[in-house]
Design a protein around this motif. Structure first.
Motif, PDB file in Angstrom:
ATOM      1  N   GLY B  38      52.091  24.539  43.360  1.00  0.00           N
ATOM      2  CA  GLY B  38      50.892  25.033  42.990  1.00  0.00           C
ATOM      3  C   GLY B  38      50.359  26.328  43.673  1.00  0.00           C
ATOM      4  O   GLY B  38      50.875  26.714  44.660  1.00  0.00           O
ATOM      5  N   ARG B  39      49.072  26.772  43.275  1.00  0.00           N
ATOM      6  CA  ARG B  39      48.404  27.724  43.957  1.00  0.00           C
ATOM      7  C   ARG B  39      47.096  27.612  43.746  1.00  0.00           C
ATOM      8  O   ARG B  39      46.598  27.078  43.127  1.00  0.00           O
ATOM      9  N   ASP B  42      41.805  31.395  42.406  1.00  0.00           N
ATOM     10  CA  ASP B  42      41.450  32.889  42.854  1.00  0.00           C
ATOM     11  C   ASP B  42      40.231  32.890  42.607  1.00  0.00           C
ATOM     12  O   ASP B  42      39.594  32.996  41.264  1.00  0.00           O
ATOM     13  N   LEU B  43      39.339  32.977  43.669  1.00  0.00           N
ATOM     14  CA  LEU B  43      38.155  32.997  43.491  1.00  0.00           C
ATOM     15  C   LEU B  43      37.238  34.552  43.308  1.00  0.00           C
ATOM     16  O   LEU B  43      36.168  34.690  43.174  1.00  0.00           O
ATOM     17  N   ALA B  44      38.351  35.499  43.353  1.00  0.00           N
ATOM     18  CA  ALA B  44      37.771  36.962  43.068  1.00  0.00           C
ATOM     19  C   ALA B  44      37.596  37.342  41.554  1.00  0.00           C
ATOM     20  O   ALA B  44      38.339  36.541  40.780  1.00  0.00           O
ATOM     21  N   GLU B  45      36.597  37.901  41.264  1.00  0.00           N
ATOM     22  CA  GLU B  45      36.248  38.115  39.819  1.00  0.00           C
ATOM     23  C   GLU B  45      37.277  38.739  39.099  1.00  0.00           C
ATOM     24  O   GLU B  45      37.748  39.697  39.722  1.00  0.00           O
ATOM     25  N   ALA B  46      37.832  38.318  37.982  1.00  0.00           N
ATOM     26  CA  ALA B  46      39.034  38.853  37.453  1.00  0.00           C
ATOM     27  C   ALA B  46      38.675  40.016  36.607  1.00  0.00           C
ATOM     28  O   ALA B  46      37.521  40.154  36.008  1.00  0.00           O
ATOM     29  N   ARG B  47      39.677  41.004  36.642  1.00  0.00           N
ATOM     30  CA  ARG B  47      39.345  42.246  35.955  1.00  0.00           C
ATOM     31  C   ARG B  47      40.001  42.230  34.436  1.00  0.00           C
ATOM     32  O   ARG B  47      39.573  42.312  33.386  1.00  0.00           O
ATOM     33  N   TYR B 208      54.396  34.555  37.450  1.00  0.00           N
ATOM     34  CA  TYR B 208      53.249  34.684  38.517  1.00  0.00           C
ATOM     35  C   TYR B 208      52.959  35.945  38.925  1.00  0.00           C
ATOM     36  O   TYR B 208      51.863  36.607  39.020  1.00  0.00           O
ATOM     37  N   ASN B 209      54.302  37.000  38.859  1.00  0.00           N
ATOM     38  CA  ASN B 209      53.892  38.281  39.040  1.00  0.00           C
ATOM     39  C   ASN B 209      53.031  39.137  38.242  1.00  0.00           C
ATOM     40  O   ASN B 209      51.828  39.538  38.491  1.00  0.00           O
ATOM     41  N   MET B 212      49.329  37.485  38.367  1.00  0.00           N
ATOM     42  CA  MET B 212      48.566  38.011  39.492  1.00  0.00           C
ATOM     43  C   MET B 212      48.011  39.386  39.200  1.00  0.00           C
ATOM     44  O   MET B 212      47.079  40.002  39.649  1.00  0.00           O
ATOM     45  N   ARG B 215      45.631  39.808  36.441  1.00  0.00           N
ATOM     46  CA  ARG B 215      44.214  39.312  36.998  1.00  0.00           C
ATOM     47  C   ARG B 215      43.410  40.629  37.433  1.00  0.00           C
ATOM     48  O   ARG B 215      42.384  40.747  37.380  1.00  0.00           O
ATOM     49  N   ARG B 216      44.199  41.579  38.027  1.00  0.00           N
ATOM     50  CA  ARG B 216      43.692  42.721  38.719  1.00  0.00           C
ATOM     51  C   ARG B 216      43.690  43.779  38.016  1.00  0.00           C
ATOM     52  O   ARG B 216      43.176  44.910  38.087  1.00  0.00           O
ATOM     53  N   GLY B 217      44.066  43.725  36.543  1.00  0.00           N
ATOM     54  CA  GLY B 217      43.854  44.880  35.445  1.00  0.00           C
ATOM     55  C   GLY B 217      45.237  45.669  35.480  1.00  0.00           C
ATOM     56  O   GLY B 217      45.243  46.546  34.922  1.00  0.00           O
TER      57      GLY B 217
ATOM     58  N   TRP C 265      39.711  41.942  46.265  1.00  0.00           N
ATOM     59  CA  TRP C 265      40.449  40.748  45.799  1.00  0.00           C
ATOM     60  C   TRP C 265      40.751  39.538  46.829  1.00  0.00           C
ATOM     61  O   TRP C 265      40.757  38.544  46.506  1.00  0.00           O
ATOM     62  N   ASN C 269      38.320  34.828  48.357  1.00  0.00           N
ATOM     63  CA  ASN C 269      39.112  33.767  48.701  1.00  0.00           C
ATOM     64  C   ASN C 269      39.185  33.488  50.196  1.00  0.00           C
ATOM     65  O   ASN C 269      39.324  32.221  50.570  1.00  0.00           O
TER      66      ASN C 269
END
Lengths: 368, 220, 422
Positions: B38-39, B42-47, B208-209, B212, B215-217, C265, C269
């Protein structure tokens, strides 16, 4: 008995003339035989000369665990053919189905033939030999094994007729309850030719005999002891439906469009690619037809273990697998093991995280 | 193995069972070993989102980026030719379709067998060319070790023996067919222990690539 | 603490294993295409710089400890362990020879995000003591002084006074309740003070309520570059604390590539929770102001020019449209490099490379890729939006004797502001 003794001293040529076979008819047979055995036309006179003078050899026919189908095939004909006449002109000194004698008289005839023709007689065998228990198949109280071993002692050669004698055949099929084996599993010190097929094509058998009569020896054999002339090519390579195989046009049921158009029968279980026999060229019933031409796939009946080769209606590429029935269990097992492996990974990572010591700027160099 | 027919029956029977079990269990273990890790969320706000871009990358990564195409044309083109050829031979040859149908119960139309044969010939030549490239290209030669060459071999042999079997170039037929089936079983057994697993894991790697990056746009 | 040890490094490798990493290692077929996307390979021809190769120590831990078959192979002695020698040899590959630019991740046919793995693999190297001195010292300065280049608040204060004198504008310090808190990179403070001046003028025209924190103005995060999350957490924590103390709505990430990665980013985390503010890149903010008409410009730069996309902002950061929207506003002869936007080539100095003294020769050598891009276009000017890229490229252009001036994008916008015509 005296009658038979006189017949025995006749040559093949004399015997044929007595039966009203013309010289011309005889030569036609020799030509056909030469061509069937892929011998050049220049050999025909030699064949004719040899057969003319051939002393009718003594043939002892032993029938063990068999269905008599081979005999039926060889002897069934609606009109007399020269092949059958040849057969008649062999001195068939012992044959359960064809002989008149029975019981002790029959056994006595066999022993007399062996004794008088020592070193020169042919033994023909059909049917397999049971080894699990001699009682499974006996003749006049004698086990097949014992009779075979006794009879071949003075033989010039042994012809194993039919897949049972050649490879064990039907009795040998899984689970082989009688411990059936082939002739060549037992006979190691005499030339053995395997004329396999279930049954073999009649002309194949007579061709082998004709070769023996002409040249005094057995024809060239393949890796399974079968005459190359008749078993050297696969059904697949001589099949008239081969272009459809190559193009990928297959019948999928016995009555679909493909079947009616005569397409390849691979998907309906034809074992032609792995079967070596003369059916596709010589065919059956004096060349009337053969299984594929009649719309049914080849069973592979001249090959060892053809009864266990995955089912007559399963394509050659289909595995004989028990696992496919239990694929669910295998997958479930994999999931259990995989989940365990995954859990191990997670716990390894967790324990590494627990052992984590915070990296500060004082830890950037090694202390030693 | 007293006769070639016995050999064929063994590889097509018990041999297949063994290979299939090792293959299935091995692949599932390898997949779960990866996925169960698993992973962390991600707590960063998604773009952007993950699922759409992730799935998109699974497919679009099949197309080479133009710069890669210019710099590694042989790897790209050769790679496609032999992979596609291999898959055509495996899935669109009628005897193979029969095999898959009997094992998994699914069936589909096949290609004319002589066409599959032509594809096989091209695939075999391309595989040889790929080996040559791996031995001569500085980066590939540098990266490659025993496992790279082993996986090449176990992939090549089924193609080669299949071609030999179709053309009956080894007698008797049960022998060459048995060799072909055996070579496939070797491939199946070796598969889960090697990078051949990429055939399954590439889907997750690409996902996954793309996820991820998405998520950053960015569409990767 | 115990100092760096091999065991701490191995432990860090173990911690960094997750499903993406395992999927990536499982899928690599050694096709070598990642090498062709990496300027460290293309400009040196040395296959050791193949991106996936830089990860060999990390890969060994994965194989030997996270796969059943790898464990069996190890028991049979068929795998090689990770040793100090291996890490020492690989140090220059994973630090000197990689900027975390992420181009490799864009081309791998099986989808491997190699750059993601390199970031995680560095955790093991640094815990084992194998990071270049240049970045170690940068981290030490960042933690103790507050800036990797040793810039203390008084130095910034002096800059602020200059700008206030030149523009007549106030630069608000520690203003609680401001909408935006701006960060600055040391590189900008020292080398490109035009950035701060541009901010002041643009925000004045647009009426943006902003401030700078005297406690946490540094955007650069050396912890990210060296690959030590613990250090990165300490550094980003200072910014978060200051921002939340001032109760700002947004933190502005400046023209610095890895700063954006750190605050936008990685930050949440690292600290283990979402922020109580949002992060916006200066270019995103300027683009918003442009779109809503709050910035008015007049005139254009008519030089034939192009844009160098900073890797961490565009490809890795997702700020894709803003740079070109802004350039369209103030230029008339803009042309893109053939490989542009998400596929542009790295300047060769990010990710800590420009801080590694011994890597200078390599960095200048691989800069040839950028000069090839520029020579193909025959431009008279180069615009970018990262101070580190800018410095690296100035040095590189000088090395290759190319006379192409470099301008920062924010600075360029400010130059054409209507109100500021003097």
């Amino acid at each position: 008995m005296a009658d038979e003794m006189m017949r025995f001293t006749q040559t093949l040529g004399e015997s044929l003339r007595e039966r009203g076979v013309s010289r011309r008819g005889f030569l036609k047979f020799c030509t056909a035989t030469a061509s069937m055995m892929a011998l050049p036309p220049t050999m025909v006179p030699a064949i004719a000369a040899a057969l003319e003078k051939a002393r009718r050899p003594s043939v002892i026919w032993l029938s063990f665990q068999e269905c008599t189908g081979c005999t039926e095939s060889l002897t069934r004909s609606h009109s007399p053919t020269v092949e059958n006449l040849i057969f008649d002109h062999i001195s068939l000194d012992y044959h359960h189905t064809l002989q008149a004698a029975a019981g002790e008289a029959a056994e006595a005839a066999r022993e007399a033939a062996m004794h008088e023709n020592e070193g020169k007689y042919l033994v023909v065998v059909d049917g397999s030999i049971p080894l699990a228990n001699p009682g499974f198949s006996t003749i006049a109280g004698v086990s097949n094994l014992q009779m075979l071993e006794e009879t071949v002692k003075g033989a010039a050669a042994v012809v194993a007729v039919g897949t049972c004698a050649a490879f064990g055949g039907l009795p040998h099929a899984n689970p082989n309850p009688t411990g059936a084996v082939s002739v060549s599993d037992i006979v190691k010190d005499k030339p053995v030719v395997n004329v396999s097929g279930c049954p073999p094509i009649p002309t194949v058998i007579t061709g082998v005999l004709a070769h023996f009569l002409t040249f005094g020896e057995l024809p060239e054999l393949d890796h399974l002891g079968r005459p190359m002339t008749f078993y050297g090519q696969s059904i697949h390579d001589r099949c008239y439906r081969r272009p459809f195989y190559d193009k990928g046009l297959f019948a999928e049921t016995f009555d679909d469009e493909g079947a009616r158009k005569g397409w390849c029968l691979y998907r309906l279980g034809c074992k032609g690619p792995m079967t070596y026999n003369a059916c596709a060229t010589t065919r059956w019933n004096q060349g009337t037809s053969w299984p594929v031409e009649s719309g049914h796939g080849c069973l592979g009946c001249s090959e060892p273990n053809f009864w266990d080769t995955g089912g007559f209606y399963n394509a050659l590429s289909i595995p004989d697998s028990d696992i496919t029935r239990n694929i669910g269990a295998v997958v479930a097992g994999g999931v259990v093991l995989g989940a365990a492996a995954g859990a191990l990974n997670r716990s390894k990572r967790a324990s590494a995280a627990a052992k984590h010591e915070t990296v500060t700027i004082d830890d950037l160099d090694k202390t030693s | 193995m007293s006769t070639p027919t016995d050999f064929l029956l063994w590889v097509r029977g018990p041999g297949f069972d063994i290979a299939l079990v090792i293959f299935l269990i091995g692949v599932i273990i390898r997949l779960l070993e990866v996925l169960v890790l698993g992973r962390k969320p991600d707590l960063a706000e998604a773009r952007g989102t993950e699922m759409g871009p992730g799935l998109r990358t699974v497919f679009t990564r099949t197309l080479p980026e133009s710069g890669s195409m210019k710099r590694s044309p042989f790897t790209v083109v050769g790679g496609y030719v032999w992979h596609i050829g291999f898959l055509i031979c495996l899935f669109l040859f009628v005897p193979h379709i029969e095999l898959i149908n009997s094992t998994l119960g699914v069936k589909w139309p096949g290609l004319p067998s002589n066409l599959v044969d032509a594809v096989a010939a091209v695939t075999i030549v391309t595989l040889l060319a790929m080996l040559f490239s791996r031995l001569n290209h500085p980066v590939k030669r540098f990266l490659s070790g025993p496992e790279d060459y082993l996986t090449w071999l176990v992939t090549f042999l089924p193609m080669l023996t299949g071609y030999l079997a179709y053309h009956r170039m080894i007698d008797p037929y049960p022998l060459v067919l048995g060799l072909h089936i055996l070579s496939v079983e070797v491939l199946m057994v070796v598969f889960p222990f090697t990078k051949l697993m990429h055939a399954f894991t590439f889907i997750f790697a690409r996902w996954y690539n793309g996820a991820m990056a998405g998520r950053r746009g960015v569409q990767s | 603490m115990s100092g760096a040890t091999l065991e701490r490094g191995l432990n860090a490798f173990r911690e960094q294993m997750n499903a993406p990493v395992a999927a990536f290692f499982s899928s690599c077929v050694n096709c070598g295409m990642c090498a062709e996307a990496c300027l460290f390979y293309t400009e040196t021809g040395d296959p050791k710089y193949t991106p996936i190769n830089k990860l060999e120590p990390f890969r060994r831990v994965w194989e030997r400890e996270y796969t059943i078959f790898g464990k069996i192979k190890s028991m049979l002695g068929l795998t090689k362990p990770v040793t100090d020698e291996l890490l020492a040899e690989w140090e220059e590959l994973i630090y000197d020879g990689c900027t975390l630019c992420g181009r490799c991740s864009m081309v791998c046919p099986v989808g491997n995000d190699v750059s993601y793995m390199i970031r995680r693999a560095r955790e093991g190297f640094v815990a084992a003591g194998y990071a270049p001195d240049g970045i170690k010292n940068a981290s030490r300065r960042a933690v103790t002084i507050g800036s990797p280049m040793g810039v203390k608040f008084p130095a910034l204060q002096a800059q602020i006074k200059h700008v206030e004198a030149d523009t007549g504008l106030e630069i608000p310090l520690d203003k609680a309740g401001a909408d935006y808190m701006a960060l600055l990179s040391s590189m900008e403070i020292i080398n490109f003070p035009e950035y701060l001046e541009a901010l002041a003028r643009i925000f004045k025209q647009a009426g943006v309520s902003w401030t700078i924190s005297s406690e946490a103005f540094e955007a650069t995060n050396s912890g990210i570059q060296i690959g030590a999350s613990d250090i990165a957490r300490e550094l980003v924590g200072r910014v978060v604390d200051a921002a939340e103390k001032l109760k700002v709505k947004y933190v502005i990430s400046p023209e610095c590539g890895h700063a954006y990665t750190a605050i936008r980013w990685e930050g949440p985390n690292l600290i283990g929770r979402p922020y109580n503010f949002k992060v916006i890149h200066i270019l995103e903010l300027l683009d918003e102001l442009r779109a809503s008409g709050r910035i008015k410009t007049e005139g254009t730069d008519d030089d034939r020019l192009t844009f160098h996309d900073p890797c961490q902002i565009v490809r890795k950061g997702g700020v894709l449209e803003s740079p070109r929207n802004l350039l369209n506003m103030v230029t008339s002869e803009f042309v893109d490099m053939k490989d542009h936007r998400e596929m542009n080539w790295c300047c060769g100095g990010g990710g800590g490379v420009s801080a590694i003294e011994r890597a200078e020769e390599l960095r200048l050598k691989v800069f040839k890729r950028k000069t090839s891009q520029l020579e193909e276009l025959k431009v008279d000017k180069l615009v970018t939006a990262c101070a580190n890229c800018r410095l690296v490229m100035e040095e590189g252009l000088e090395e290759y004797k190319l006379e192409i001036p470099i301008v920062g994008l924010t600075e360029m916008i400010a130059e054409y502001l209507v109100e500021d015509k003097e």
